[in-house]
Design an enzyme around this catalytic site. Structure first.
Site, PDB file in Angstrom:
ATOM      1  N   ASP A  59       0.819  -1.206   0.000  1.00  0.00           N
ATOM      2  CA  ASP A  59       0.000   0.000   0.000  1.00  0.00           C
ATOM      3  C   ASP A  59       0.859   1.265   0.000  1.00  0.00           C
ATOM      4  O   ASP A  59       2.078   1.208   0.146  1.00  0.00           O
ATOM      5  CB  ASP A  59      -0.915   0.016   1.231  1.00  0.00           C
ATOM      6  CG  ASP A  59      -1.994  -1.047   1.171  1.00  0.00           C
ATOM      7  OD1 ASP A  59      -2.411  -1.421   0.053  1.00  0.00           O
ATOM      8  OD2 ASP A  59      -2.446  -1.501   2.244  1.00  0.00           O
ATOM      9  N   TYR A  72       6.677 -10.073   6.871  1.00  0.00           N
ATOM     10  CA  TYR A  72       6.535  -8.623   7.034  1.00  0.00           C
ATOM     11  C   TYR A  72       7.068  -8.228   8.404  1.00  0.00           C
ATOM     12  O   TYR A  72       6.822  -8.922   9.396  1.00  0.00           O
ATOM     13  CB  TYR A  72       5.067  -8.197   6.957  1.00  0.00           C
ATOM     14  CG  TYR A  72       4.495  -8.124   5.570  1.00  0.00           C
ATOM     15  CD1 TYR A  72       4.588  -6.953   4.822  1.00  0.00           C
ATOM     16  CD2 TYR A  72       3.836  -9.207   5.005  1.00  0.00           C
ATOM     17  CE1 TYR A  72       4.037  -6.873   3.547  1.00  0.00           C
ATOM     18  CE2 TYR A  72       3.287  -9.133   3.738  1.00  0.00           C
ATOM     19  CZ  TYR A  72       3.392  -7.964   3.015  1.00  0.00           C
ATOM     20  OH  TYR A  72       2.847  -7.891   1.750  1.00  0.00           O
TER      21      TYR A  72
END
Length: 244
Positions: free
Chosen positions: A52, A110
């Site tokens: 994003d 992540y």
């Protein structure tokens, strides 16, 4: 025709995300334009993860097809000369035409970085999130253990997520503190939209006493977004590694 695999790092601060948008800089489009300048070919760059806006990457993987005579290992140097300073190609190599940067992914890692301080660090404001709450790290680690394994993570993703199933398997979920920086790390077979940021938000809300472990268990059991924590800001999130 040869297929080239790229490993990419970028500072997401000034990007609308990985994927091309109608407005704003995207990582995908800027690399595609650099490839076109280098080879004279318009090509589709396929990425492993659609990060994003403002999200960073240390190990994004992508592939593209080309008829160029540029040696595969030299693409990283040639493309870096054409790219802005906030995107760099770490490696480039020829792979089988059957390799697919998105569909061949087995798991991803992540990391999320949180600065836990009474005063926000202006130097780090684009590289990590900030909170001034007193946090119970021990309780947060107990909460993190609840996320391990296969669960329906419907309560831990964006309401805009368009997927066939909300079931994902997390094989690792750790929390480490060094000074006033807390590092959250998640490894799983897939992640829903905003999932990592909501998991971190949940851990923070548990650590500050806003949510209980029973709330989190209910969010997992019933897919209740209201029982989970807030969506943390994007600048603390890093796509660290893709596994094939």
């Amino acid at each position: 025709m040869q297929r080239i695999k790229l490993k990419i790092q970028y500072d997401g601060s000034d990007f609308v995300g990985w994927q091309k948008q109608q407005k704003g800089r995207s990582v995908q489009e800027e690399i595609e334009l650099a490839i076109e300048k280098l080879t004279g070919e318009k090509t589709a760059l396929v990425g492993s993860s659609r990060t994003d806006a403002k999200v960073h990457a240390l190990g994004q993987i992508a592939h593209f097809d080309t008829n160029s005579s540029v040696p595969p290992q030299n693409f990283k140097f040639a493309l870096n000369d054409l790219l802005a300073d906030d995107i760099k190609i770490v490696s480039s190599q020829k792979v089988s035409s059957k390799f697919h940067a998105r569909f061949d992914v087995k798991k991803k890692t992540y990391d999320y970085f949180l600065c836990n301080s009474k005063i926000e660090n202006p130097i780090l404001r684009k590289l990590m999130c900030f909170t001034n709450y007193d946090l119970d790290l021990s309780l947060m680690k107990k909460c993190a253990s609840l996320f391990l394994g296969e669960h329906n993570f419907k309560g831990f993703c964006s309401s805009k997520a368009q997927v066939k199933t909300f079931v994902r398997n997390l094989e690792a979920c750790s929390i480490k503190k060094n000074g006033n920086v807390i590092k959250f790390s998640f490894t799983g077979n897939g992640f829903l939209q905003h999932m990592v940021r909501i998991l971190v938000g949940t851990l923070v809300d548990v650590g500050r006493g806003k949510l209980s472990l029973d709330d989190v268990k209910d969010a997992l059991k019933y897919g209740d977004r209201k029982k989970a924590g807030k969506t943390m800001e994007p600048q603390g999130l890093y796509l660290k590694r893709i596994y094939f």
